[in-house]
Each structure stands twice: as C-alpha cells, then as structure tokens.
Design a protein around this motif. Structure first.
Motif, mmCIF file in Angstrom:
data_model
loop_
_atom_site.group_PDB
_atom_site.id
_atom_site.type_symbol
_atom_site.label_atom_id
_atom_site.label_comp_id
_atom_site.label_asym_id
_atom_site.label_seq_id
_atom_site.Cartn_x
_atom_site.Cartn_y
_atom_site.Cartn_z
ATOM 1 N N GLY A 25 0.971 -1.444 0.025
ATOM 2 C CA GLY A 25 -0.112 0.146 0.164
ATOM 3 C C GLY A 25 1.324 0.755 -0.046
ATOM 4 O O GLY A 25 1.568 1.643 -0.821
ATOM 5 N N GLU A 26 0.644 2.112 1.022
ATOM 6 C CA GLU A 26 1.365 3.212 0.694
ATOM 7 C C GLU A 26 2.215 3.616 2.268
ATOM 8 O O GLU A 26 3.148 4.091 2.434
ATOM 9 N N THR A 27 2.599 2.488 2.857
ATOM 10 C CA THR A 27 3.407 2.049 3.696
ATOM 11 C C THR A 27 5.173 1.364 3.009
ATOM 12 O O THR A 27 4.955 0.754 3.172
ATOM 13 N N LEU A 28 6.208 1.820 3.403
ATOM 14 C CA LEU A 28 7.582 1.134 2.856
ATOM 15 C C LEU A 28 8.231 0.656 3.968
ATOM 16 O O LEU A 28 8.692 1.961 4.920
ATOM 17 N N GLU A 29 8.281 -0.279 4.114
ATOM 18 C CA GLU A 29 9.612 -0.478 4.842
ATOM 19 C C GLU A 29 11.348 -0.937 4.712
ATOM 20 O O GLU A 29 10.772 -1.437 4.081
ATOM 21 N N VAL A 30 11.964 -0.438 5.225
ATOM 22 C CA VAL A 30 13.255 -0.344 5.031
ATOM 23 C C VAL A 30 13.816 -0.550 6.540
ATOM 24 O O VAL A 30 13.499 -0.111 7.946
ATOM 25 N N THR A 31 15.037 -1.817 6.157
ATOM 26 C CA THR A 31 15.967 -1.586 6.787
ATOM 27 C C THR A 31 17.601 -1.612 6.238
ATOM 28 O O THR A 31 17.502 -2.089 5.530
ATOM 29 N N ARG A 75 10.750 8.972 -1.036
ATOM 30 C CA ARG A 75 11.376 9.345 -2.015
ATOM 31 C C ARG A 75 13.084 9.282 -1.604
ATOM 32 O O ARG A 75 14.033 9.429 -1.405
ATOM 33 N N ILE A 76 12.655 10.826 -0.068
ATOM 34 C CA ILE A 76 12.882 11.320 -0.120
ATOM 35 C C ILE A 76 14.498 10.211 1.345
ATOM 36 O O ILE A 76 15.428 10.416 1.652
ATOM 37 N N ALA A 77 13.457 9.271 1.879
ATOM 38 C CA ALA A 77 13.532 8.354 3.267
ATOM 39 C C ALA A 77 14.273 8.228 2.210
ATOM 40 O O ALA A 77 15.868 7.074 2.962
ATOM 41 N N LEU A 78 14.124 6.817 1.258
ATOM 42 C CA LEU A 78 14.776 6.616 0.156
ATOM 43 C C LEU A 78 16.332 6.321 0.095
ATOM 44 O O LEU A 78 17.021 5.744 -0.297
ATOM 45 N N ASP A 79 16.615 7.612 -0.537
ATOM 46 C CA ASP A 79 17.891 8.042 -0.849
ATOM 47 C C ASP A 79 19.241 8.175 0.126
ATOM 48 O O ASP A 79 20.139 7.600 -0.085
ATOM 49 N N SER A 97 15.524 -0.124 11.634
ATOM 50 C CA SER A 97 14.383 -0.243 10.336
ATOM 51 C C SER A 97 14.093 0.622 11.165
ATOM 52 O O SER A 97 13.473 1.542 11.720
ATOM 53 N N GLU A 98 13.023 1.647 9.667
ATOM 54 C CA GLU A 98 11.957 1.999 9.548
ATOM 55 C C GLU A 98 10.606 2.286 8.746
ATOM 56 O O GLU A 98 10.913 0.863 7.758
ATOM 57 N N LYS A 99 9.448 2.745 9.047
ATOM 58 C CA LYS A 99 8.171 2.162 8.091
ATOM 59 C C LYS A 99 8.107 4.042 8.205
ATOM 60 O O LYS A 99 7.838 4.754 8.827
ATOM 61 N N ILE A 100 8.265 3.804 6.161
ATOM 62 C CA ILE A 100 7.504 5.314 6.322
ATOM 63 C C ILE A 100 5.888 5.280 5.279
ATOM 64 O O ILE A 100 6.361 4.680 3.995
ATOM 65 N N SER A 101 4.892 5.981 5.841
ATOM 66 C CA SER A 101 4.406 5.790 5.452
ATOM 67 C C SER A 101 4.143 8.055 4.761
ATOM 68 O O SER A 101 4.081 8.721 5.003
ATOM 69 N N GLY A 102 2.998 7.678 3.587
ATOM 70 C CA GLY A 102 2.529 8.608 3.091
ATOM 71 C C GLY A 102 2.976 8.998 1.794
ATOM 72 O O GLY A 102 3.074 8.002 0.739
ATOM 73 N N GLU A 103 2.877 10.588 1.096
ATOM 74 C CA GLU A 103 3.108 10.565 -0.232
ATOM 75 C C GLU A 103 4.331 10.034 -0.899
ATOM 76 O O GLU A 103 5.885 9.559 -0.169
ATOM 77 N N ARG A 104 4.245 9.941 -2.482
ATOM 78 C CA ARG A 104 5.522 8.868 -2.566
ATOM 79 C C ARG A 104 7.520 10.220 -2.753
ATOM 80 O O ARG A 104 8.413 9.347 -2.571
#
Length: 425
Positions: A25-31, A51-55, A40-47
């Motif tokens: 869905g709109e939740t991205l899980e990153v480790t 994208r900022i967190a992923l970079d 580890s963290e989970k990011i929800s919201g707009e792309r």
C-alpha cells in the motif's frame, strides 16, 4: 525508527551496506544493515516523502527485495541418490507433478541437503518481471531478489527460534511457516491481512493450521499487529516483531551461503564476465596476429617440405611394393576390425519391453568404426530416441537404466514425451 544494534549477525566482511525494502500500500518498510548494525523504519505518506527517505537510506548500498508468498512456490522432496549431479538430472522428472506451471516458464532454485533432501523455491518468469517493474516505477533497481518465506526463516534462525510456527501478518497478505529443528518444513501464503474480517481470518487460519497438522510448536508473530489474530491464537499482542521481514531479507543477502536465495543475477557479475571476455578476446587476437605474420613463412616452408617428402615415399612404395603407404599397416590380431559391430536391434528390442514406456521414434547413425588406417578405433553408434511414458516416475526409471548402461547420455522434454540421446557401443 527502530535501532537493532543489540541484534548483531555473525561478523562478515561486506563491501557495502545492504538495504532491504518491502512495500504494501502506502507503507514502505526499510532495513539498513551496515557494520553489523541494523536500522529499521516504516515510512507512510506521499511518494515524495518515501523518495527522500529512500535516497538517504539506500545511498551506496546493495538493494534487496523479496518475492511474496503468492508469487512463490515452496516444496520439499527426497531423491534417493548420493551425487549432487545425479540429483540435479533427476529433479525435472520430480518437479513435473509438483509445479503447477510449465517448467520452461519457471525459475527454479533447488537447495540440495544431506541424504537427497531437496528444498525447491520456484516462481514464474513473468512474476519476476512484474516484481522488477513494480520497483522500477519507484525508481529502484534491486541487485538482490530473495523471497519472503526465505527471509522469515532467516530471521527465525537468527533469533534462535528453531522450532516454531511463524505467522507474518501483512496489510492484505500473510505467510505461515512451520520450522522444525531449524529446517523450513512448510510455507503457506494466506489471503488475509491485518485489515481482514474476523470470519475470513478464522476460516483461512484454521484451514492452514489443519494442513500443518497437530502438535504444532509455539507461535512467533511478525509484521503488523492484530488484536483479532492474537485473540484467536491466544498470543500476547505486545510480543510481535514488526521488522522481521526486511531484517530477514538483509540477512539472506549478506549470508551468501549455499542456502541463500537469489532470483536476480547481480549486474556486477555480468560486468566482470564482460571484462573477462573482452580481455581474453584481445589476447587471442594479438596472438593470432603475431602467429600469422611471424610464423606464416616458417609453416609454409615446412608444409612444402613435408608434401615433397610424402610424394617421394608414395612413389617409392608404389614402385617397389605395389601398394600405397596407407596400405602398409598390418592389422594386429584381436583388433576391432576382426570384431562384429554392435547389435543395436537387440538393445532396441530390450528397450521396447520396458513397462509403461512407448518408443515413438528411433534414429541412429554410425559415429566411429575401425579401418585400415585406424584399426583400434571402436564401434560407436549415436542413438536419438523419442518415447512417451505413463508417468514421470516411469520415465525417470527408464532414464536411469540407460544412464547406467550407456555413455554420453543426454535427455530433454520433447513435445508430449521425452528425448534421450546416447552412445551405444
């Protein structure tokens, strides 16, 4: 954001950090796994936010994702053979009845253990392509693609849970694993998530538990929290591991042992192959150039001298003995010239009497035979055999008989049957 600095894997030299991603869905899980530490963290919201967190998290890192349970098939089987090569040859016959889609459209990763025990992870090629497209739309190109079943098993072993029933609850899809003595016994994809209806959860969960059998080990819950699921399983809702999936994906990519699951060939490996191919091609080209310019004159002179000498010897032999040099060689007693050729008709008659086997077509040709010049050359017949069988088990048994009796045996599926090529002497 959760820091797992207290959970440290066995130390291993990593060239760069590993970042595992999972999105529902709109939740991205990153480790992120770097220098033995996990963040580890989970990011929800707009792309844009994702994208900022992923970079930030994926900078200079190896990206890891995993195929979900609905995209993957897990099977266990035993093949009573000792040699790994023989097991791999027999494996396609066993998989025909286990995999619900054509083998040629599949990606199959077997893990061969002791005493012929084999774990098989399989997916369709189109499922892998869809997985890559999903992440490409999010500007991500994973170098390593594992699987959720594998990642959850890795996590359980890491935290010392060798005898458990692991339930991972996602938003709309869940996974149920049975692990005994550290070995993955079963893995099931469940069509409900944390937002599912209570009746649906009960129905799907009870059906899966019944499939796993009685006397199940304790439960380990991972993923999202659900009071409904915890109430059904009588499990403490506070004892749920939220980041087990991406932590397990990171562990699987970093382990790189014989049980590592990798559906994506790393791009770096292809680059190395290209470099080696270019280097070898350059060296061969240089060698050919030097050999051509320097050695051409020497070879021509020696070739001409040999031709002159051959003509002289031929004329002498013809004049003095009345025969050519090729006819001078005497055949030794007991050579292959004195023996009869192989009786292929008897062998074909034997093959046609095999239970459950129908010979559809036979083509053979004489590959080698003795002559005056080479009296010791053995007779060898190349046989192409097409047959059909009542079952894959009978086909496998028929193949094993030929493999033990003949040489250079190769087999493959052919239309609605099988094709075997071998050398008969």
């Amino acid at each position: 954001m959760n820091h797992y600095n207290d959970q440290v894997m066995e130390p291993r030299a990593l060239k760069k950090p590993i970042v595992a991603l999972h999105q529902e869905g709109e939740t991205l899980e990153v480790t992120r796994f770097d220098n033995g530490a996990l963040i580890s963290e989970k990011i929800s919201g707009e792309r844009a936010l994702q994208r900022i967190a992923l970079d930030h998290l994926t900078k200079e890192a190896t990206i890891v994702t995993g195929l979900s349970g609905r995209e993957l098939l897990f099977r266990r089987l035993e093949i009573p053979l000792k040699e790994k090569r023989a097991i791999l040859k027999a494996l396609p016959f066993q998989l025909e009845s286990l995999i619900p889609y054509p083998v040629e459209q599949s990606i199959i990763l077997p893990q061969i253990g002791k005493k012929g025990k084999v774990k098989v992870f399989a997916t369709q090629k189109k499922s892998l392509q869809e997985h890559l497209r999903f992440w490409k739309c999010r500007l991500v190109e994973p170098e390593f693609i594992s699987a959720h079943f594998q990642a959850l098993w890795r996590y359980a072993i890491h935290v010392g849970k060798k005898n458990i029933a692991l339930l991972h609850l996602g938003e709309k899809e869940s996974s149920l694993l049975l692990i005994r003595e550290g070995e993955l016994q079963s893995a099931i994809s469940l069509a409900f998530g944390a937002t599912g209806q209570e009746q649906q959860i009960k129905r799907e969960l009870f059906r899966a538990l019944k499939f796993l059998g009685e006397d199940l080990p304790p439960f380990l819950l991972t993923g999202r929290k659900s009071d409904k699921v915890c109430e059904i399983l009588q499990h403490d809702s506070s004892d749920v591991e939220p980041f087990a999936l991406t932590v397990g994906l990171a562990f699987d990519a970093s382990a790189q042992d014989q049980e590592t699951l990798q559906f994506q060939r790393p791009a770096s490996h292809l680059v190395k192959l290209r470099k080696r191919f270019f280097l070898c091609s350059t060296l061969v080209l240089l060698y050919l150039m030097v050999f051509s310019f320097v050695g051409r004159g020497i070879i021509r002179s020696k070739e001409q001298a040999l031709q002159n000498r051959e003509q002289e010897l031929g004329l002498f032999c013809k004049k003095e003995l009345g025969v050519t040099p090729l006819q001078l060689g005497k055949v030794k007693v007991g050579s292959a010239l004195e023996k009869e050729g192989p009786q292929l008709s008897q062998f074909l008659s034997y093959l046609s009497q095999q239970e459950g086997i129908v010979i559809n077509r036979v083509h053979y040709r004489l590959e080698s035979y003795p002559n005056v010049e080479k009296p010791t050359t053995p007779y060898e017949v190349q046989v192409d055999l097409e047959f059909s069988a009542k079952s894959s088990e009978l086909a496998n048994r028929f193949y094993e008989k030929i493999r033990k009796q003949q040489k250079k045996v190769k087999w493959q599926r052919h239309e609605n049957g099988y094709q075997i090529t071998f050398s008969y002497a």
